[in-house]
Every structure is written in C-alpha cells, then in structure tokens.
Motif scaffolding. Structure first.
Motif, mmCIF file in Angstrom:
data_model
loop_
_atom_site.group_PDB
_atom_site.id
_atom_site.type_symbol
_atom_site.label_atom_id
_atom_site.label_comp_id
_atom_site.label_asym_id
_atom_site.label_seq_id
_atom_site.Cartn_x
_atom_site.Cartn_y
_atom_site.Cartn_z
ATOM 1 N N THR A 181 0.848 -1.192 0.000
ATOM 2 C CA THR A 181 0.000 0.000 0.000
ATOM 3 C C THR A 181 0.884 1.243 0.000
ATOM 4 O O THR A 181 1.830 1.320 0.778
ATOM 5 C CB THR A 181 -0.890 0.014 1.256
ATOM 6 O OG1 THR A 181 -1.486 -1.266 1.398
ATOM 7 C CG2 THR A 181 -1.981 1.060 1.153
ATOM 8 N N PRO A 182 0.586 2.175 -0.893
ATOM 9 C CA PRO A 182 1.443 3.373 -0.956
ATOM 10 C C PRO A 182 1.258 4.261 0.274
ATOM 11 O O PRO A 182 0.184 4.316 0.852
ATOM 12 C CB PRO A 182 0.967 4.081 -2.228
ATOM 13 C CG PRO A 182 -0.383 3.556 -2.502
ATOM 14 C CD PRO A 182 -0.450 2.172 -1.944
ATOM 15 N N ASP A 183 2.328 4.948 0.656
ATOM 16 C CA ASP A 183 2.271 5.910 1.760
ATOM 17 C C ASP A 183 1.606 7.189 1.279
ATOM 18 O O ASP A 183 1.719 7.520 0.105
ATOM 19 C CB ASP A 183 3.704 6.235 2.226
ATOM 20 C CG ASP A 183 4.341 5.048 2.926
ATOM 21 O OD1 ASP A 183 3.626 4.394 3.706
ATOM 22 O OD2 ASP A 183 5.534 4.788 2.668
ATOM 23 N N LYS B 128 -0.526 5.748 4.480
ATOM 24 C CA LYS B 128 -1.592 4.754 4.543
ATOM 25 C C LYS B 128 -2.142 4.634 5.950
ATOM 26 O O LYS B 128 -1.466 4.973 6.923
ATOM 27 C CB LYS B 128 -1.062 3.411 4.076
ATOM 28 C CG LYS B 128 0.160 2.924 4.827
ATOM 29 C CD LYS B 128 0.797 1.774 4.081
ATOM 30 C CE LYS B 128 2.234 1.572 4.537
ATOM 31 N NZ LYS B 128 2.982 0.732 3.616
#
Lengths: 177, 677
Positions: free
Chosen positions: A114-116, A118
């Motif tokens: 999951t991209p920051d 998050k």
C-alpha cells in the motif's frame, strides 16, 4: 444472445423499481457522520477514500457488516467511500479477524504494497483481542501484532455506523496536505 | 558515359569476386578462420552491391546503363532505378546478415556442414544481386532458380531437426509452382525466345488477352515467392527451421524478389494495365496483411510469429502496388507514383526491421535453444543489447513514430486515401475497405509485438534455459546494431528517401519524375493527397514531450521512493507460473476473431478415483489450424499424389521396359526432328 440478456436486465430493472430504502428513524446522526467523512476525504485527499479490505481470518461476521456499508441502505459510495481491488490503489486497509498463520505474510505484504501515506483500521473485537479464537494453534495474534494499526473498531460485529466512525477517526491521522 | 560504365563494371566485378571468394573460402578453410573469411566475402560483396545500388541511384544513370557480360552466354545485365533500389536492399541486408552469420554459425561447428552453409549463403547473395540486374528472360529465370535452390539448401541446414525436410519440400514445391507460372509468363512476353531483351518486351505490343494472361501468371508466380495468401504456406514452415541469419535474408530480401518481379513485369514490361489489375493486387495484399497478422497473434513460436508478420508486411507492400496500379489506370500518375514509392519504401523498411527482428530472435534462440515464447522471459536483464535491438525492431514494425515503419505505412495510407480523387463507385467502395483493413492490421501488429517483446524479454524467466541465457557475441550485435540504426535513420530521413525512390521509379510505365526538395523540418508532402507529415518534427515533439515529462517528474513528484516487489496478491513467492503467458495475452483476440481461427480445444481432467471433487491433473490443449489452407491444399495434394502413383507404374524396375522406353523416345525424337515445317 447479448441483446437478449440486456432485454432481461432492463425488464428486471423496470419491474424492481427503486431498491434504496430510507434510513430508519433516529439515523440522521449516521447521515451526518457519513457527510463528515465525505467532507474530510475531500479536504484531505481531494477525492474519494480508497479502501482495501483484508480478511485476515475473520468469521465473516465483520464482512457482512462491511458489505452493509455498500448496501442500498447506507450506499457509502455516495459519500466518497470506495472499495478497491488492489492495495496499490488503496489509502486505507480495513482488516478483520484475528490474524491466522496463513494470512500473516499476505497481510504484511498487503501493508507493504500500500502506498504511503496509509491508514489501517482494524474492524471487530477479534482484530484486537482474537476473541473466541484466542490461544488457538492457528492464530498468530491480533492485527497490531503484524502491522501498525491506526484505529480499532470495537464490536462483535460492529455496526456499519461504527465502521464509518472508525474510518472518520483514522482520516484524522492523515498528514495535512 | 564510359567512366560511368567502368565504375559500374568495377563494382559489379567486385560483387561477383567477393561473393565467389567467400564461397571458395567456405569450401577450403575450416574452423573460425573459414567462418570469418565466408563472412568477409559476404560483407564485402554486399558492400559492393550496396555501393553499386547507391551510386546508380545517385548518379542518375538510369536507365541507360547496359552491362554486356559474357557475350555468348545469352546473359544480359542492366542497372536501372528499380534495380539500383533493390541492389540497395540486397546490400543492406547482406552486410548485416554476413556479419551476424560469423557469430551465429559458430554453434554449427561440428554439427552441420559449415561449407555448405557458407557456399550457399554467398551464392544466394550473388544470385540476388544478379537477379535484380537481369535484362532478359533467360538471365532472370536462371538467377531466379539459382536463388530458389540456394535458399532451399539453406533451409535444409539443420536437416536432422524435426520438420526441416518437410518445410524445405513445401518451399520447393510452392516456389517451383510459381516458377512454372513465371516461365509461362516470360515465354508469352518474349514470344518464345528467352534471350529477348527487356527492352524489346517493353516495345512489343501484346493483345489485351495476352497481357491479362501475363499479368495473371506473373502475379501467381511472384506471389508464391512473396508469400501472399494463400501461397504463403511455406513461410511459417521454412522461416523457423532455417538458420536465423538465413531467415533474416529470406524474409528481408528473398521474398522481396516477388515484389521486384511484380513491379518489373506489370509496371515496367507491361507498362501498367486495366484497373482490375490494381484491384486484384490490392485485394490480395489487404487479405494477406490481415490474415498474416491474425495468425501471427496466435503464434507462440518466436520465428513463426515473425514469418507470419512477413506475410502481413508483404501484404502491405502489395496494397501500395495495387493502389499505384489503380491510380495509374485512372490517369493519375502522381498518385500512382505515391503508391509505388510507398511500396518500395516499405520494402526497404521491412528488410531492415524484419531482418533485425529475425537476427534478434536468432540471438535468443542461440542463447536459450528454444523458439517457444512460453519458455522465455526475463531476457532483458540477461541480454540487454539484444533486447534493446529487438525493441527498436518491434517499434518499427508496429509503425510507431518516428521509426521507419511509421513513415512507409503513412505513405501507404496516403496512397489509399488519395484514391478519393477517383470518381468511380468501385474505387469509392474498395479504398475505404482497404484503409480499414490496413488500420486493423496496424493495430493488431502493435498488440502482437507487445506480446512478442513482453513475453520474451520481460518479467521472470520461464525456464532454466532462459535463466542461463547469455548475451550474443559482438559480431552478432554488430549485425543487429546496423539494422537498428537504419530503422531509426530511415524513419527520420523519410523526406530524403522518398524523392530518391521517386527518382528510382521515374520513367517506368510512364511515371513522372518528382523534384527533390529539402527544408529544415523536412516535411513529407505529396501533391494531390490529403496530408503531410514531418518525421523530424514528430521525433522532436516526442523528445520534447519526454523531456517535459521527465522534468515535471523531477520537479513535482514526491521523491520518497520505495522499491518493493511486484504485487502478487500477497502470495509467499513469485514464480514464473504466475506470469501472463503468450496464450493468455492473445486469448481475448482469439475470442473476438473465433470465426476466423476456428480453434479446436481439448480439455481433459483426471479425477481422483474416490471422488470427483479431487482433481489429479488438468490438461488443456488448444490449436489453430488454418482451415482455408487445408481446404485449398488437400485436393491439390490428393491430385498430385494420385498422379505420382500412376506415373510410378512406368518405373517397373525391368531393364527391358526401360530399353523399350528409350527406343520409343528415340523414334519420336527422330520423327519430330524430320517433321516437315
């Protein structure tokens, strides 16, 4: 064949009419809550909040309540709450259940993918305490034993309104743009 | 004038000398030195060929240069614009293939006959160079046969591999059927005397019926060589089994001899014809282009895929020729010239990018020993240069600007769209359909090369062979590098190439000469058509766009970068089995075009004996058999086989019978010889 299917579909839609239901009395608070989620996501993200749901080993009770969020009654999509199919697209992970041994690595990988920035919202009592599954041989532990958790939503299972409140509380932890 | 002739003779002599020298070296010297000398012969001969072609194009000696060689042999050579252009094509491909062959044939050492390979490769190049300068039917047909047989022997190089002999036989069969048609066509043209010069054939006035017959026979014969549907059957068989540099030469040049021959006969010797000639060529080209790319999409053998793309690209070339012939018959020489120029341009471009792709496929084949794309993958990390060259070739064949494929396909489109100027209902019907088919072909070609490059070079290797692949040796890289540079240069320099091609065609069949213009942005503009395009500006625009994107990313983007593994749904490990396969990539298109492919599917599931809920193994097999080929060739083959059976009765094994035959033949010959005329 495709035309026939379409005709059937339209006939069904016509027959069925409106499927959405009004909320029950005393639920105006919920509407207010949903509106504040919408207002906050717009301010913080400039768009809908994208949620990836991870079932880390739940009994699926929580899933039924989460599905309730997208049902005709709550219809959370209109408030900018949007479930996505990949953690690559997500702002927020909605994790349910105690973390089983089989789901430990997938959960960690999902978190890493999951991209920051998050957020993680752990839904249900099991996610925090492992509930009735406590001390089972198949369990690694609570969700926060595997990934950092921003908000716990209590309940077995929690109501959709509780989950909304959890999401709202988590959004507060997003850094300002 | 005499000095011109002297230069031409010198270059031609050098060509012959170098090729023959290369062939002799292959015969006499063994090992790496032999391979090197063979390659030097091929490269030097091709350089001389290239020089002769470029010099003839540049000096504008067309069409005055006749080359009297070997006075009493009946051979006659002559270089004109068309010859010069095809000499360039032969030279360009020959140089790259010759250099590449040195490295590529190294792994044949001790397994196959390098002597035969070296001799026939040089002879093939020689016959190609002579072929395009032939000035009478005898020379043309002799070199044609020499080329066919040399190519046949080359295809047979890896004779002990499965399918090689069958492929070579098919090639020989189809090419000889075509040869028979060509002999008939030339006999009609030359009124029975094979040493009649082309000049006399141009002057001869044939009846319309005879002209139509010549056209039909020539189209048949040259289509068999060029690989036009339905005579393309030998291409997807012969190209994969031939050594890769031979495949490059065959696909890049040998099949182009069909294009050369068709232009020489219909445009030059017959001087154009009725509109339906153009229509037939256009239709055959459009069908070939579309079917070629459709079957290429379903192919997972890298070299077979490229072979089907040759069918496609020859189809595109034929579309150009067909459009040119149509415009010519309706009295639009400017537009006709555009069609022919587009065809020639695409011929040169296809020789470059298809040669490059076959050489790239050869490097992959040599490194991994498999042509099956499902066993490749991840080669970009192991063979970065080959991957880069293959990418350039893929982009060029997919007609992406600013590479050469884009420029020539753009011209073909222009030639078709210009057909709107012809106020005839049949043209108004044919041209838009051809445009649509060409557009669909181009789109599918992109999809096919996304598959070819992506599955072969990207992601994880799908087999240990691909895992252990190593970069190709320098000589092979040099061959690919030359063609890759040409792919880019021919795209950027389109506005210089087009006038040169126009000059090469000037005078043939009454085509006008085009003025050679030059300006900084080098626009590609042809009078009488709807558009103009500047490859240089397109390239500059693309560079600018790329630069702006890069700068924007540097300035605006969040630079906190995290490198993680590819998202694989959270599974524990990533294996090649999780990758997209070539079959899966092509599956949507297979469904869309199911009516064309008519695939057969076979699913067999083994259940556990105790319960059908437990599956022990699943086997899925799917195949595509080109049904129209079977429908077309099965009756022909049955007929041939029946005839062969009947003829075999003559060969009974009895000596007395054979003596009787000889007596009968002798008597018949004597009667024929003494027959009063």
């Amino acid at each position: 064949m495709r035309a026939g299917t379409n005709a059937l579909l339209f006939a069904k839609i016509l027959k069925l009419g409106l499927a959405t239901e009004p909320l029950g009395p005393g639920d105006e608070g919920l509407l207010h809550l949903a509106r504040s989620v919408e207002e906050r996501t717009l301010r913080l993200l400039g768009r809908a909040v994208a949620i990836r749901e991870v079932d880390a080993g739940s009994c699926n009770g929580c899933e039924i309540e989460i599905t309730g969020l997208t049902s005709p009654v709550y219809d959370a999509a209109r408030f900018g709450i949007h479930f996505v199919a990949s953690p690559r697209h997500a702002d927020l992970l909605l994790v349910t259940g105690p973390v089983t041994r089989n789901m430990e690595i997938p959960l960690r990988k999902t978190y890493e993918a999951t991209p920051d920035p998050k957020l993680v919202v752990a839904v249900g009592d099991c996610a925090r305490t492992c509930g009735v599954f406590q001390s089972s041989y198949a369990i690694v532990g609570s969700v926060d034993a595997v990934v950092p958790v921003d908000v716990f939503v209590a309940g077995c299972p929690p109501e959709p309104a509780d989950i909304l409140r959890g999401i709202l509380a988590a959004l507060d932890r997003l850094p300002k743009r | 004038m005499t000095s011109d002739l002297a230069i031409a003779h010198l270059l031609l002599g050098l060509t012959v000398f170098a090729y023959v020298g290369g062939a002799l070296a292959a015969l006499s010297v063994r090992g790496a030195a032999g391979r090197a000398l063979t390659a030097i012969g091929a490269v030097a001969g091709s350089l001389a060929t290239l020089a002769l072609g470029l010099w003839s194009l540049g000096a504008g000696v067309t069409p005055t240069l006749a080359l009297p060689v070997l006075p009493f042999s009946g051979l006659a050579l002559r270089v004109d614009g068309l010859s010069a252009f095809f000499l360039v094509v032969v030279g360009v491909a020959g140089v790259a293939v010759g250099a590449y062959g040195f490295g590529y044939s190294a792994h044949y050492e001790g397994r196959y006959s390098l002597r035969l390979l070296g001799v026939t490769l040089n002879l093939l190049l020689l016959s190609l160079a002579i072929q395009v300068t032939a000035d009478n039917a005898l020379t043309f047909l002799m070199t044609w046969e020499m080329m066919s047989v040399a190519a046949y022997v080359l295809v047979l190089t890896e004779h002990d591999q499965g399918g090689t002999v069958r492929a070579a036989n098919w090639y020989l069969g189809v090419t000889h059927a075509g040869f028979a048609a060509l002999v008939a066509a030339f006999l009609l043209l030359s009124a029975g005397d094979p040493t009649t010069s082309f000049e006399a054939m141009r002057a001869a006035s044939l009846s319309p019926g005879a002209r139509d017959a010549v056209f039909a026979l020539a189209l048949l014969g040259f289509s068999a060589k060029a690989g036009i549907v339905p005579l393309h059957v030998w291409l997807p068989m012969a190209h994969p089994v031939a050594p890769s540099h031979v495949s490059a030469l065959m696909s890049g040049v040998v099949i182009k001899m069909g294009v050369y021959g068709l232009l020489r006969v219909t445009l030059d010797l017959l001087g154009g014809g009725p509109a339906w000639w153009g229509g037939v060529v256009l239709g055959a080209g459009a069908i070939s282009a579309l079917l070629g790319v459709l079957y290429a999409l379903m192919e997972h053998d890298l070299k077979r895929l490229l072979a089907y793309h040759s069918v496609e690209n020859v189809g595109i070339i034929f579309i150009g020729i067909g459009a040119g012939l149509m415009s010519q018959s309706y009295g639009l020489p400017g537009l006709a010239l555009l069609g022919f120029v587009a065809a020639l341009y695409h011929t040169l471009n296809h020789a470059c990018f298809k040669g490059l792709l076959f050489l790239g496929a050869g490097s992959v084949l040599q490194a991994t020993h498999t042509r099956n794309m499902e066993e490749l993958g991840g080669l970009i990390k192991r063979m970065p240069r080959t991957a880069l060259f293959f990418l350039v070739g893929s982009a060029a064949i997919s007609a992406l600007p600013p590479l050469n494929g884009f420029a020539s396909e753009w011209l073909v489109f222009q030639a078709l769209l210009g057909g709107a100027a012809i106020p005839r209902p049949e043209v108004a019907l044919v041209m838009p359909i051809a445009v649509a088919m060409l557009a669909l072909t181009s789109g599918l070609a992109v999809a096919c090369f996304v598959k070819a490059f992506g599955i072969t070079f990207l992601a994880l290797p799908r087999s240990t062979a691909a895992e252990n692949a190593r970069e190709a040796p320098p000589s092979m890289q040099v061959g690919m590098l030359m063609l890759a540079i040409l792919c880019i240069a021919l795209g950027l320099g389109a506005s210089l190439v087009v006038p040169a091609l126009g000059g090469a065609l000037a005078g043939l069949g009454g085509l006008p000469a085009v003025p050679i213009g030059f300006s900084l942005e080098m626009p590609l503009r042809v009078s009488g058509t709807v558009g103009e395009m500047s490859p240089v500006l397109v390239a500059a625009g693309l560079l600018l766009l790329g630069g702006i994107t890069w700068i924007a990313l540097r300035l605006l983007a969040d630079r906190r970068l995290r490198v993680g593994e590819t998202w694989g749904c959270g599974r524990f490990g990533q294996t090649p089995r999780m990758e997209y396969t070539a079959t899966a990539f092509a599956e949507p298109l297979r469904r869309v075009f199911a009516e064309v492919y008519r695939p057969t599917q076979d699913l067999s599931i083994d259940f556990h004996p105790a319960s059908r809920y437990f599956v022990e193994s699943i086997e899925y097999r799917s195949a595509i058999h080109p049904w129209f080929e079977q429908a077309l060739y099965t009756p022909v083959l049955r007929l041939l086989r029946g005839a062969a059976h009947r003829v075999r009765r003559l060969q009974a094994g009895s000596l007395h019978l054979y003596l009787t035959y000889m007596t009968i033949v002798l008597v018949v010959l004597l009667i024929v010889a003494r027959w009063p005329r």
